[in-house]
Design an enzyme around this catalytic site. Structure first.
Site, PDB file in Angstrom:
ATOM      1  N   ARG A 226      -8.411  -5.002  -2.605  1.00  0.00           N
ATOM      2  CA  ARG A 226      -7.727  -3.854  -3.198  1.00  0.00           C
ATOM      3  C   ARG A 226      -8.541  -3.513  -4.450  1.00  0.00           C
ATOM      4  NH1 ARG A 226      -2.601  -2.435  -1.880  1.00  0.00           N
ATOM      5  NH2 ARG A 226      -2.076  -4.499  -1.078  1.00  0.00           N
TER       6      ARG A 226
ATOM      7  N   CYS B 127       0.828  -1.212   0.000  1.00  0.00           N
ATOM      8  CA  CYS B 127       0.000   0.000   0.000  1.00  0.00           C
ATOM      9  C   CYS B 127       0.859   1.257   0.000  1.00  0.00           C
ATOM     10  CB  CYS B 127      -0.935   0.014   1.204  1.00  0.00           C
ATOM     11  SG  CYS B 127      -2.148  -1.316   1.204  1.00  0.00           S
TER      12      CYS B 127
END
Length: 218
Positions: free
Chosen positions: A132, A55
């Site tokens: 995601r 991330c």
């Protein structure tokens, strides 16, 4: 919170062509409401958690490419279950380590209300650590494309830009984007719906496979 005016949806039930559920939430730039981003494109995306390696690389690259999205009149908006203060601490770390500031809003969603409305998490999931997900929302608030990556694989930022370019080009030209299309490449014409034109075509493919104009980047 999800707007009461938004039709109820089951987790994972959103499809391309659906209106994006409206919501209001706290973010790193203050309170935000999804519908306030109408009249421009918006990419809404979830990340599994703050202070995680994949991330962090995504947010560094998105911050570095933020001007490219802005040049296409597209806003970015991120979301995770982490608290607002976790977001702040993470963004400070990113700034100090990579010398880049993340200025697009990151929403807190500790109760998973927004994530579940968008199908980013399952109905029984207690966290969003395995999703995601990315939604491309047009200026009318309609979901035009979506994709989902596993938690252990980062998004391709060039592909996000390519997808945005393609969506904008096909809207501008009323055409189709072929495989591996890039800005400046030829688009394809929408096939005819006339049987007479099908029979009159010079060969067996020219009635449905023809080049249109070239789609240009904004």
């Amino acid at each position: 919170m999800i707007s009461q005016d938004t039709p109820a949806t089951h987790p994972g039930s959103l499809r391309i062509g659906d209106a994006a559920p409206d919501f209001e939430a706290r973010s790193t730039i203050g309170p935000v409401r999804l519908s306030a981003f109408r009249d421009r494109w918006l990419i809404l995306f979830s990340h599994p958690a703050d202070f995680t390696p994949v991330c962090t690389t995504e947010f560094v690259e998105l911050a570095r490419q933020a001007d490219e999205f802005d040049r296409r009149d597209c806003a970015l908006m991120a979301l995770s279950v982490d608290s607002l203060f976790s977001h702040f601490a993470w963004l400070r770390l990113i700034r100090d380590r990579f010398d880049v500031e993340v200025r697009f809003p990151i929403i807190e969603d500790p109760t998973l209300v927004i994530g579940r409305a968008f199908g980013m998490v399952g109905a029984q999931d207690s966290d969003s650590a395995t999703v995601r997900t990315t939604f491309f929302i047009d200026p009318a608030g309609v979901i035009r494309a979506m994709n989902c990556y596993p938690a252990n694989m980062g998004r391709s930022i060039p592909e996000m830009l390519r997808m945005l370019d393609a969506l904008q080009a096909i809207d501008a030209e009323g055409a189709l984007a072929p495989a591996n299309w890039q800005p400046g490449d030829a688009l394809l014409k929408v096939p005819t719906h006339s049987l007479d034109e099908v029979y009159a075509a010079k060969d067996g493919t020219s009635w449905f496979l023809n080049v249109a104009g070239k789609g240009k980047r904004k």
